[in-house]
Design an enzyme around this catalytic site. Structure first.
Site, short mmCIF file in Angstrom:
data_model
loop_
_atom_site.label_atom_id
_atom_site.label_comp_id
_atom_site.label_asym_id
_atom_site.label_seq_id
_atom_site.Cartn_x
_atom_site.Cartn_y
_atom_site.Cartn_z
N LYS A 154 31.44 36.64 -17.03
CA LYS A 154 32.55 36.59 -16.08
C LYS A 154 31.97 36.54 -14.67
CE LYS A 154 36.07 38.74 -18.80
NZ LYS A 154 36.75 40.02 -18.89
N HIS A 210 32.48 43.44 -7.24
CA HIS A 210 31.16 43.84 -7.72
C HIS A 210 30.16 43.88 -6.58
CE1 HIS A 210 32.83 42.14 -11.62
NE2 HIS A 210 32.61 43.41 -11.88
N HIS A 252 32.32 39.09 -8.89
CA HIS A 252 33.22 38.85 -7.76
C HIS A 252 32.97 39.82 -6.60
CE1 HIS A 252 35.41 42.26 -9.27
NE2 HIS A 252 35.58 41.67 -10.44
N1 ARG Z 1 32.47 46.32 -15.64
C1 ARG Z 1 33.60 46.88 -14.98
C2 ARG Z 1 34.36 45.80 -14.23
O1 ARG Z 1 33.80 44.82 -13.85
C3 ARG Z 1 33.22 47.94 -14.00
C4 ARG Z 1 32.60 49.14 -14.62
C5 ARG Z 1 32.76 50.36 -13.77
N2 ARG Z 1 32.13 51.51 -14.33
C6 ARG Z 1 32.64 52.29 -15.28
N3 ARG Z 1 31.93 53.30 -15.70
N4 ARG Z 1 33.85 52.09 -15.74
O2 ARG Z 1 35.55 45.92 -14.02
#
Ligand code: ARG
Length: 565
Positions: free
Chosen positions: A125, A131, A128
């Site tokens: 993905k 991130h 963005h």
């Molecule tokens: N991978 C997730 C996203 O892009 C964010 C993860 C954040 N960290 C967690 N421990 N939930 O939305």
């Protein structure tokens, strides 16, 4: 740095007012403008009965000035003090000279461990803007903890598990291309994912296959896992390169896929606490009592979800790392998820639940590159570098002198992005604007870098004629510009401490901008070359110290300090 002066004021005032020394010290401020004084006490803050204006007047008159505090006058409810600036200057400059790149650092965290989880993109993905924010804010937090003596661990929690990875595998059979995968795994996996998602909209049997594939991954099927692991490894390798451009290194690449058996334990604990309800074979976590809704934690086919994984990961992380603190840098769009997660670990009675902290941040609007609005981190960095490179080329003469223009443009582009991102309180949304952020003037990254390079060039040009001498006669730094710089330098340790307390990047950014402005005005007025030798030496020591602090701050926010541009 002002401690000695504050104590001196407070000791006398304590006798005059009857207030405790500590309360007075806390009530002493460094005024925004030093036109009236170098330090000021706001009398109402002492909570003493009476007319504050009258009290300020009486106490200012009774105050006995000395070598350290040279003047005391009242204005309204304040008492303004003048300090012996030479004493401060000598102390600050010699301190910086001694500690150099570690000025302002502490050992407060010695023996303590913190995990900072940040960035955490999803494989296949787009990476963005959200991130990107997590990445740069998280890295600052990580650096800050390290600068305060903590054993800090940077952790990337990849989105690398779930039905979508079953879909990706199914898609790779149909749309995958080995060469493209190796050349640019992040882009290619995204393309495959987009293609298969579209195909699955037409043909629902693909979704069934994806679910079945993911189920086999969860059941530990080796062939299924081998393909998935390849996607993951290639993506991580590519991410590592990009993170390196941002001076970021993750100590741990974890991810949703890595959470294991603790999820079962967590489920049992949740059930024992009566928090689980069942519906059509699925298990739901009921947090309605806490106004946090009802959320699935196990699907009817037995597979787990995002929330389940976070709860399981929390337990495993603690068992593995025995941390004193753990910080999750996650977008405010996931506030609800984070609240549910934190509530759940609290309710099941994990004794370390209070060591968890969610650091959130707002949205970035309108981030796009020429390729479109789906932005990959790489694209972003490439584009900012290109634009920066063009700006640099406009000044031909200067451009010729830059040793590595490619690299300089890259660092400037990244500086622009990072500083704009950290300019306001984290929680605020902001509009992305290439024009504004790439300017060499105003509140921008390039401006701070430019100031740093100017300071470096002062040192370069002085070489051979003037030396950086910690014993220089600082009484010759009489200009108001010099005192402005010195006060700012004196405040740096507090700025670091405040940034760590609030975890607000704008605290340190505003400081860097203010220091840059103070340096810019001093440079015009206070030359090193051409000044009498002893004056030149004192000035050079001051510029050298400002450079050391700016370098220190740039490094903490994750930027490579440029020495020329
Ligand atoms: N991978 C997730 C996203 O892009 C964010 C993860 C954040 N960290 C967690 N421990 N939930 O939305």
């Amino acid at each position: 740095m002002f401690d000695e002066f504050k104590t001196s004021i407070a000791t006398q005032l304590a006798v005059l007012t009857g207030a405790p020394v500590k309360d007075i010290v806390d009530a002493i401020e460094i005024p925004r403008s030093n036109a009236h004084g170098d330090l000021a006490v706001t009398i109402p803050r002492l909570r003493i009965k009476g007319n504050p204006v009258q009290m300020a007047k009486d106490w200012a008159e009774a105050f006995k000035v000395d070598e350290v505090i040279t003047n005391a006058v009242s204005t309204g409810p304040y008492i303004n003090f003048r300090i012996n600036r030479q004493v401060l200057t000598r102390k600050v400059l010699s301190d910086i000279h001694k500690t150099q790149d570690k000025y302002g650092w502490t050992n407060e965290g010695a023996g303590k461990r913190v995990i900072v989880e940040f960035s955490s993109p999803n494989i296949a993905k787009p990476f963005h803007a959200g991130h990107l924010r997590s990445t740069i804010i998280g890295n600052l937090i990580y650096n800050l903890y390290k600068a305060n003596g903590w054993d800090a661990i940077s952790m990337n929690y990849l989105g690398d598990w779930g039905k979508q990875y079953g879909l990706l595998a199914v898609g790779f059979e149909r749309f995958g291309n080995e060469e493209k995968l190796v050349a640019d795994p992040i882009l290619h996996l995204f393309e495959v994912y987009v293609a298969i998602s579209a195909a699955a909209k037409e043909d629902d049997s693909l979704n069934d296959r994806a679910r079945a594939y993911f189920k086999s991954m969860e059941d530990g099927d080796e062939a299924a896992l081998a393909l998935w692991k390849r996607f993951r490894d290639l993506s991580i390798a590519k991410y590592k390169d990009t993170y390196a451009r941002l001076n970021i290194k993750f100590d741990v690449y974890s991810g949703e896929s890595q959470v294991g058996e603790a999820m079962t334990r967590a489920m049992t604990m949740l059930e024992e606490c009566g928090l689980i309800t069942e519906s059509e074979g699925a298990k739901l976590l009921n947090l309605e009592k806490y106004k946090l809704g009802v959320t699935p934690v196990k699907k009817s086919d037995g597979t787990t979800l995002y929330l389940t994984r976070d709860i399981g990961a929390a337990i495993e992380r603690f068992e593995k790392y025995d941390f004193d603190k753990i910080i999750y840098v996650v977008s405010s769009q996931q506030d609800m998820h984070m609240k549910q997660f934190l509530k759940a670990i609290d309710l099941i009675g994990l004794p370390y639940a209070n060591r968890f902290q969610h650091v959130n941040y707002g949205l970035v609007r309108g981030m796009s590159t020429r390729r479109g609005t789906v932005v990959f981190l790489d694209d972003m960095l490439r584009e900012s570098k290109e634009i920066m490179h063009n700006v640099m080329r406009e000044n031909e003469k200067k451009y010729e002198q830059v040793t590595d223009p490619e690299h300089t443009a890259d660092v400037l582009g990244i500086s622009a992005i990072i500083v704009q991102d950290m300019l306001a309180k984290r929680i605020k949304d902001y509009d992305f604007d290439w024009k504004r952020i790439l300017s060499f003037e105003g509140d921008t990254g390039p401006y701070i870098q430019y100031t740093h390079t100017r300071l470096c060039s002062i040192e370069r040009r002085a070489q051979g004629t003037v030396k950086v001498n910690p014993d220089a006669d600082v009484s010759l730094l009489t200009e108001k510009h010099a005192y402005e710089i010195v006060t700012l330098l004196a405040q740096y340790p507090d700025v670091l401490a405040n940034t760590l307390r609030s975890l607000e990047p704008c605290t340190i950014i505003h400081y860097m901008l203010e220091l840059s402005r103070a340096v810019s005005s001093a440079i015009e007025q206070m030359r090193v070359l051409g000044a009498p030798e002893d004056v030149a030496e004192a000035r050079l020591l001051m510029y050298w110290s400002a450079r050391a602090v700016l370098k220190n701050a740039l490094t903490i926010i994750g930027l490579e300090p440029l020495t020329c541009m």
